[in-house]
Design a protein around this motif. Structure first.
Motif, PDB file in Angstrom:
ATOM      1  N   ILE A  59       0.852  -1.203   0.000  1.00 44.25           N
ATOM      2  CA  ILE A  59       0.000   0.000   0.000  1.00 44.25           C
ATOM      3  C   ILE A  59       0.885   1.250   0.000  1.00 44.25           C
ATOM      4  O   ILE A  59       0.705   2.166  -0.809  1.00 44.25           O
ATOM      5  N   LEU A  60       1.868   1.266   0.893  1.00 40.67           N
ATOM      6  CA  LEU A  60       2.728   2.449   0.999  1.00 40.67           C
ATOM      7  C   LEU A  60       3.498   2.677  -0.301  1.00 40.67           C
ATOM      8  O   LEU A  60       3.640   3.807  -0.773  1.00 40.67           O
ATOM      9  N   GLN A  61       3.968   1.578  -0.869  1.00 39.01           N
ATOM     10  CA  GLN A  61       4.717   1.678  -2.132  1.00 39.01           C
ATOM     11  C   GLN A  61       3.849   2.346  -3.209  1.00 39.01           C
ATOM     12  O   GLN A  61       4.284   3.231  -3.932  1.00 39.01           O
ATOM     13  N   ARG A  62       2.593   1.924  -3.291  1.00 39.85           N
ATOM     14  CA  ARG A  62       1.686   2.505  -4.292  1.00 39.85           C
ATOM     15  C   ARG A  62       1.465   4.002  -4.008  1.00 39.85           C
ATOM     16  O   ARG A  62       1.526   4.825  -4.909  1.00 39.85           O
ATOM     17  N   LEU A  63       1.217   4.323  -2.733  1.00 37.81           N
ATOM     18  CA  LEU A  63       0.930   5.722  -2.400  1.00 37.81           C
ATOM     19  C   LEU A  63       2.119   6.628  -2.713  1.00 37.81           C
ATOM     20  O   LEU A  63       1.946   7.764  -3.145  1.00 37.81           O
ATOM     21  N   LEU A  64       3.320   6.088  -2.517  1.00 41.50           N
ATOM     22  CA  LEU A  64       4.502   6.917  -2.745  1.00 41.50           C
ATOM     23  C   LEU A  64       4.849   7.032  -4.220  1.00 41.50           C
ATOM     24  O   LEU A  64       5.449   8.000  -4.646  1.00 41.50           O
ATOM     25  N   ASN A  65       4.493   6.020  -4.984  1.00 41.66           N
ATOM     26  CA  ASN A  65       5.007   5.965  -6.347  1.00 41.66           C
ATOM     27  C   ASN A  65       3.994   6.092  -7.463  1.00 41.66           C
ATOM     28  O   ASN A  65       4.326   5.926  -8.622  1.00 41.66           O
ATOM     29  N   GLY A  68      -2.272  10.205  -7.006  1.00 47.37           N
ATOM     30  CA  GLY A  68      -3.643   9.917  -6.589  1.00 47.37           C
ATOM     31  C   GLY A  68      -4.087  10.981  -5.611  1.00 47.37           C
ATOM     32  O   GLY A  68      -3.294  11.815  -5.214  1.00 47.37           O
ATOM     33  N   LYS A  69      -5.389  10.962  -5.264  1.00 50.10           N
ATOM     34  CA  LYS A  69      -5.829  11.981  -4.309  1.00 50.10           C
ATOM     35  C   LYS A  69      -6.805  11.366  -3.299  1.00 50.10           C
ATOM     36  O   LYS A  69      -7.327  10.269  -3.527  1.00 50.10           O
ATOM     37  N   GLY A  70      -7.007  12.104  -2.214  1.00 50.20           N
ATOM     38  CA  GLY A  70      -7.961  11.669  -1.197  1.00 50.20           C
ATOM     39  C   GLY A  70      -7.487  10.420  -0.456  1.00 50.20           C
ATOM     40  O   GLY A  70      -6.310  10.091  -0.441  1.00 50.20           O
ATOM     41  N   THR A  71      -8.460   9.731   0.110  1.00 53.30           N
ATOM     42  CA  THR A  71      -8.138   8.495   0.834  1.00 53.30           C
ATOM     43  C   THR A  71      -8.022   7.369  -0.176  1.00 53.30           C
ATOM     44  O   THR A  71      -8.993   7.060  -0.875  1.00 53.30           O
ATOM     45  N   ARG A  72      -6.844   6.773  -0.231  1.00 52.29           N
ATOM     46  CA  ARG A  72      -6.576   5.824  -1.319  1.00 52.29           C
ATOM     47  C   ARG A  72      -6.557   4.364  -0.875  1.00 52.29           C
ATOM     48  O   ARG A  72      -6.578   3.458  -1.705  1.00 52.29           O
ATOM     49  N   VAL A 121      -6.637  11.985   5.093  1.00 57.41           N
ATOM     50  CA  VAL A 121      -5.702  10.879   5.326  1.00 57.41           C
ATOM     51  C   VAL A 121      -5.641  10.023   4.064  1.00 57.41           C
ATOM     52  O   VAL A 121      -6.624   9.936   3.328  1.00 57.41           O
ATOM     53  N   GLU A 122      -4.513   9.413   3.860  1.00 63.18           N
ATOM     54  CA  GLU A 122      -4.369   8.548   2.685  1.00 63.18           C
ATOM     55  C   GLU A 122      -4.894   7.135   2.989  1.00 63.18           C
ATOM     56  O   GLU A 122      -5.323   6.411   2.098  1.00 63.18           O
ATOM     57  N   ILE A 123      -4.816   6.768   4.282  1.00 57.96           N
ATOM     58  CA  ILE A 123      -5.220   5.404   4.648  1.00 57.96           C
ATOM     59  C   ILE A 123      -6.210   5.458   5.821  1.00 57.96           C
ATOM     60  O   ILE A 123      -5.976   6.177   6.796  1.00 57.96           O
TER      61      ILE A 123
END
Ligand code: AMP
Length: 395
Positions: A59-65, A68-72, A121-123
């Motif tokens: 999950i973190l890898q996707r959010l960093l790389n 995207g927006k909002g809560t993912r 928040v992202e998560i």
């Protein structure tokens, strides 16, 4: 093999090292590559195998790389304690990034959760009921969710969360990555997994067997001698941190009273305790201020407490699965643990089932200087009174 094999963002790699993980656990080795590739996943893994990081890192890898927006990402989990633990793991593994997560669960005031969600928040790590409230009140917006995780799916279904989960799913985009983890796979979990995943990879670690770092021992004992046997066992065992399971909260409360009469520092975790009391008990136990915690299954579900040396099943659990869940609390990661189970004659059929699942006969032990022949006290309602009167006459 170490974490570099996953080609994670360097910040994640640093956080992993900082968390003290050097080598991935088997579930991480298998699940992380599928997770980072965006694949759906059905994982058989119990708590204690490192499964949290196995879904958190992808999950973190996707959010960093990827943009995207909002809560993912949304992680749904059965208990508040588990939600807090996952949130903590996210905090650890996202160290050095700006990723934010928030927990959402009932039993506490909604204001801090609302504030966190409004800030963004992202998560989200949530238990189903309160999350639905926030969705209905338009506090939680799940329309940007890219990854959905259902953790301890079997427990959630046991606890009757299926309708809530289905309601939540209506608010999550169909195009997403889904990861479902469960310690056991009864038909309902299969069905749910089939409905919510697409071409999933199956990852199975340790099947439904408890971690091999746990030694199991059965202590046959008549029901009425359980208290005495426990105190004797505590005396004789070099125990560091002990989690004791009872069948009901009343039995937990009674047992705690008895233990408190000894020199052990003890606390309890059960449904009659407030959220604040539970948190204090858990914190005290984790920090070693309490050596013993007496708990019921629901309250202790999925707890991640490092360094539990012994799990004692004062009462046998209701099912073989519940046994495995309980034992998952000890022998975590690199630690070893012992599981003592008190077995009354009525528990025989369940013991057979557990032995079948574990594919081994569990050793039975008796304590040499314990008197197993003490008879069950008989119920004699009127005996005391006349004797007292007699004594009074004599005085
Ligand atoms: P989990 O099964 O996710 O509840 O994790 C159980 C425990 O193992 C937690 O205390 C984690 O911090 C720890 N853990 C997870 N992955 C690793 C790893 N690769 N190396 C060492 N400890 C780990």
């Amino acid at each position: 093999m170490d974490f570099t094999q996953f080609n994670l963002d360097t910040r994640l790699y640093t956080a992993v090292r900082r968390a003290g993980y050097y080598e991935p656990t088997p579930i991480q080795t298998t699940a992380i590559p599928f997770g980072t590739a965006g694949r759906d996943l059905i994982g058989t893994a119990q708590t204690g195998t490192g499964k949290t990081a196995a879904f958190v890192l992808p999950i973190l890898q996707r959010l960093l790389n990827s943009p995207g927006k909002g809560t993912r990402a949304l992680i749904i989990t059965p208990t508040r304690e588990l939600a807090e633990q996952i949130h903590q793991t996210i905090g650890q593994l996202s160290y050095g990034t700006s990723i934010r997560s928030a927990t959402v669960y009932g039993g506490v005031g909604p204001a801090p959760q609302i504030e966190a969600l409004n800030r963004g928040v992202e998560i989200i790590v949530a238990c189903p009921g309160r999350l639905l409230d926030h969705i209905r009140n338009r506090i939680a917006n799940l329309s940007n969710i890219e990854v959905l995780v259902l953790d301890e799916a079997d427990r959630m279904l046991d606890m009757g969360f299926l309708p809530d989960i289905k309601r939540i799913l209506r608010h999550v985009p169909g195009k997403r990555q889904t990861m479902l983890f469960s310690a056991t796979f009864p038909a309902e979990v299969h069905q749910l997994a089939a409905q919510i995943t697409q071409h999933p990879e199956r990852v199975s670690i340790g099947a439904v067997r408890p971690a091999h770092t746990v030694e199991h021992t059965l202590y046959p004992v008549p029901h009425h001698l359980k208290n005495r046997l426990l105190l004797k066992l505590l005396e004789q065992t070099d125990t560091k941190s002990i989690l004791i399971f009872t069948r009901t909260k009343h039995r937990a409360m009674n047992l705690l009273k008895k233990i408190k009469r000894t020199s052990y520092k003890a606390t309890s975790l059960h449904g009659d305790r407030t959220q604040g009391q539970r948190r204090a008990a858990l914190k005290g136990f984790k920090e070693g201020r309490y050596q013993i915690m007496v708990a019921t299954d629901i309250a202790a579900r999925g707890l991640d407490i490092d360094g539990i040396s012994h799990v004692i099943n004062f009462d046998m659990p209701d099912t073989a699965d519940a046994y495995i869940h309980r034992i998952g609390r000890t022998g975590r990661a690199q630690h070893t643990g012992e599981a003592f189970t008190f077995m009354t004659p009525a528990d025989q059929p369940l013991v057979k089932k557990i032995e079948k699942i574990m594919n081994q006969k569990l050793p039975r032990k008796t304590i040499p200087d314990f008197d197993y022949t003490i008879p069950k006290p008989e119920y004699q309602p009127n005996k005391r009174k006349p004797r007292n009167r007699e004594a009074a006459r004599r005085r």
